[in-house]
Scaffold this motif. Structure first.
Motif, mmCIF file in Angstrom:
data_model
loop_
_atom_site.group_PDB
_atom_site.id
_atom_site.type_symbol
_atom_site.label_atom_id
_atom_site.label_comp_id
_atom_site.label_asym_id
_atom_site.label_seq_id
_atom_site.Cartn_x
_atom_site.Cartn_y
_atom_site.Cartn_z
ATOM 1 N N GLY A 57 0.775 -1.231 0.000
ATOM 2 C CA GLY A 57 0.000 0.000 0.000
ATOM 3 C C GLY A 57 0.808 1.283 0.000
ATOM 4 O O GLY A 57 2.032 1.308 0.028
ATOM 5 N N GLN A 58 0.066 2.357 -0.038
ATOM 6 C CA GLN A 58 0.621 3.693 -0.136
ATOM 7 C C GLN A 58 1.513 4.064 1.045
ATOM 8 O O GLN A 58 2.552 4.685 0.848
ATOM 9 C CB GLN A 58 -0.527 4.688 -0.307
ATOM 10 N N PRO A 59 1.194 3.684 2.282
ATOM 11 C CA PRO A 59 2.064 4.082 3.395
ATOM 12 C C PRO A 59 3.505 3.606 3.232
ATOM 13 O O PRO A 59 4.438 4.326 3.561
ATOM 14 C CB PRO A 59 1.410 3.452 4.621
ATOM 15 N N CYS A 60 3.692 2.387 2.711
ATOM 16 C CA CYS A 60 5.056 1.869 2.538
ATOM 17 C C CYS A 60 5.825 2.660 1.492
ATOM 18 O O CYS A 60 7.006 2.951 1.677
ATOM 19 C CB CYS A 60 5.022 0.399 2.135
ATOM 20 N N LEU A 61 5.167 2.992 0.407
ATOM 21 C CA LEU A 61 5.839 3.799 -0.605
ATOM 22 C C LEU A 61 6.214 5.167 -0.045
ATOM 23 O O LEU A 61 7.286 5.685 -0.318
ATOM 24 C CB LEU A 61 4.964 3.959 -1.840
ATOM 25 N N CYS A 62 5.336 5.715 0.747
ATOM 26 C CA CYS A 62 5.611 7.031 1.328
ATOM 27 C C CYS A 62 6.768 6.966 2.317
ATOM 28 O O CYS A 62 7.570 7.899 2.407
ATOM 29 C CB CYS A 62 4.359 7.588 1.992
ATOM 30 N N VAL A 63 6.875 5.861 3.052
ATOM 31 C CA VAL A 63 8.007 5.680 3.962
ATOM 32 C C VAL A 63 9.307 5.718 3.165
ATOM 33 O O VAL A 63 10.275 6.364 3.560
ATOM 34 C CB VAL A 63 7.874 4.357 4.756
ATOM 35 N N LEU A 64 9.324 5.053 2.012
ATOM 36 C CA LEU A 64 10.528 5.034 1.179
ATOM 37 C C LEU A 64 10.816 6.392 0.552
ATOM 38 O O LEU A 64 11.954 6.851 0.520
ATOM 39 C CB LEU A 64 10.399 3.982 0.083
ATOM 40 N N VAL A 65 9.785 7.031 0.051
ATOM 41 C CA VAL A 65 9.958 8.322 -0.613
ATOM 42 C C VAL A 65 10.480 9.366 0.365
ATOM 43 O O VAL A 65 11.300 10.213 0.015
ATOM 44 C CB VAL A 65 8.625 8.774 -1.252
ATOM 45 N N ASN A 66 10.030 9.297 1.594
ATOM 46 C CA ASN A 66 10.420 10.287 2.593
ATOM 47 C C ASN A 66 11.599 9.856 3.454
ATOM 48 O O ASN A 66 12.030 10.600 4.320
ATOM 49 C CB ASN A 66 9.224 10.643 3.477
ATOM 50 N N GLY A 67 12.119 8.650 3.217
ATOM 51 C CA GLY A 67 13.232 8.141 4.009
ATOM 52 C C GLY A 67 14.571 8.634 3.489
ATOM 53 O O GLY A 67 14.646 9.464 2.588
ATOM 54 N N PRO A 68 15.633 8.069 4.054
ATOM 55 C CA PRO A 68 16.974 8.462 3.601
ATOM 56 C C PRO A 68 17.232 8.017 2.171
ATOM 57 O O PRO A 68 16.539 7.137 1.654
ATOM 58 C CB PRO A 68 17.906 7.731 4.584
ATOM 59 N N PRO A 69 18.213 8.618 1.513
ATOM 60 C CA PRO A 69 18.528 8.228 0.131
ATOM 61 C C PRO A 69 18.864 6.737 0.038
ATOM 62 O O PRO A 69 19.460 6.172 0.943
ATOM 63 C CB PRO A 69 19.755 9.069 -0.218
ATOM 64 N N ILE A 70 18.479 6.128 -1.074
ATOM 65 C CA ILE A 70 18.736 4.711 -1.314
ATOM 66 C C ILE A 70 19.603 4.615 -2.564
ATOM 67 O O ILE A 70 19.197 5.061 -3.635
ATOM 68 C CB ILE A 70 17.426 3.928 -1.544
ATOM 69 N N SER A 71 20.763 4.030 -2.423
ATOM 70 C CA SER A 71 21.663 3.875 -3.557
ATOM 71 C C SER A 71 20.995 3.028 -4.637
ATOM 72 O O SER A 71 20.465 1.960 -4.368
ATOM 73 C CB SER A 71 22.959 3.210 -3.098
ATOM 74 N N GLY A 72 20.990 3.539 -5.866
ATOM 75 C CA GLY A 72 20.425 2.791 -6.984
ATOM 76 C C GLY A 72 18.923 2.900 -7.138
ATOM 77 O O GLY A 72 18.320 2.172 -7.905
ATOM 78 N N VAL A 73 18.295 3.823 -6.395
ATOM 79 C CA VAL A 73 16.837 3.996 -6.486
ATOM 80 C C VAL A 73 16.522 5.446 -6.824
ATOM 81 O O VAL A 73 16.965 6.371 -6.149
ATOM 82 C CB VAL A 73 16.140 3.609 -5.160
ATOM 83 N N ASP A 74 15.751 5.620 -7.883
ATOM 84 C CA ASP A 74 15.273 6.931 -8.294
ATOM 85 C C ASP A 74 13.912 7.144 -7.625
ATOM 86 O O ASP A 74 12.942 6.454 -7.928
ATOM 87 C CB ASP A 74 15.148 6.962 -9.818
ATOM 88 N N ARG A 75 13.844 8.083 -6.707
ATOM 89 C CA ARG A 75 12.600 8.299 -5.933
ATOM 90 C C ARG A 75 11.416 8.660 -6.830
ATOM 91 O O ARG A 75 10.299 8.252 -6.569
ATOM 92 C CB ARG A 75 12.811 9.390 -4.891
#
Length: 106
Positions: A64-82
């Motif tokens: 769901g949406q909450p998990c994506l938002c956790v990732l989008v608002n979290g620290p930078p992730i190497s190899g991931v384009d937000r």
């Protein structure tokens, strides 16, 4: 006999962790959201032309949406384009509200 006691405690703790994960799969933590969305990594790599596969879309729908938002608002992730990660719901035909970006402290 002492080893059996330690094993029982470990099993109880593991059971509680699993139960907590089932109750709220995302857990509202950055790491748990990241792990659950591993099937999407090829689709969110910078400049990737690869569309999300069925496993990715299933993960997005289940978590769901909450998990994506956790990732989008979290620290930078190497190899991931937000921005690509934010497009997953649309690409997977899932109707989620957009994530609100956390404001950066200056």
């Amino acid at each position: 006999m002492e080893n059996k006691g330690k094993m029982m405690v470990a099993l109880v703790v593991l059971g509680l962790l699993v139960q907590g994960t089932v109750a709220h799969p995302c857990g509202s933590t950055f790491f748990s959201a990241l792990v659950q969305l591993i099937p999407c990594r090829a689709s969110v790599a910078p400049f990737s032309p690869i569309p999300p596969n069925e496993a990715c879309c299933t993960a997005v729908k289940v978590l769901g949406q909450p998990c994506l938002c956790v990732l989008v608002n979290g620290p930078p992730i190497s190899g991931v384009d937000r921005s690509m990660a934010m497009q997953l719901p649309e690409k997977c035909s899932v109707n989620f509200e957009p994530c609100e970006l956390a404001k950066k402290k200056e």
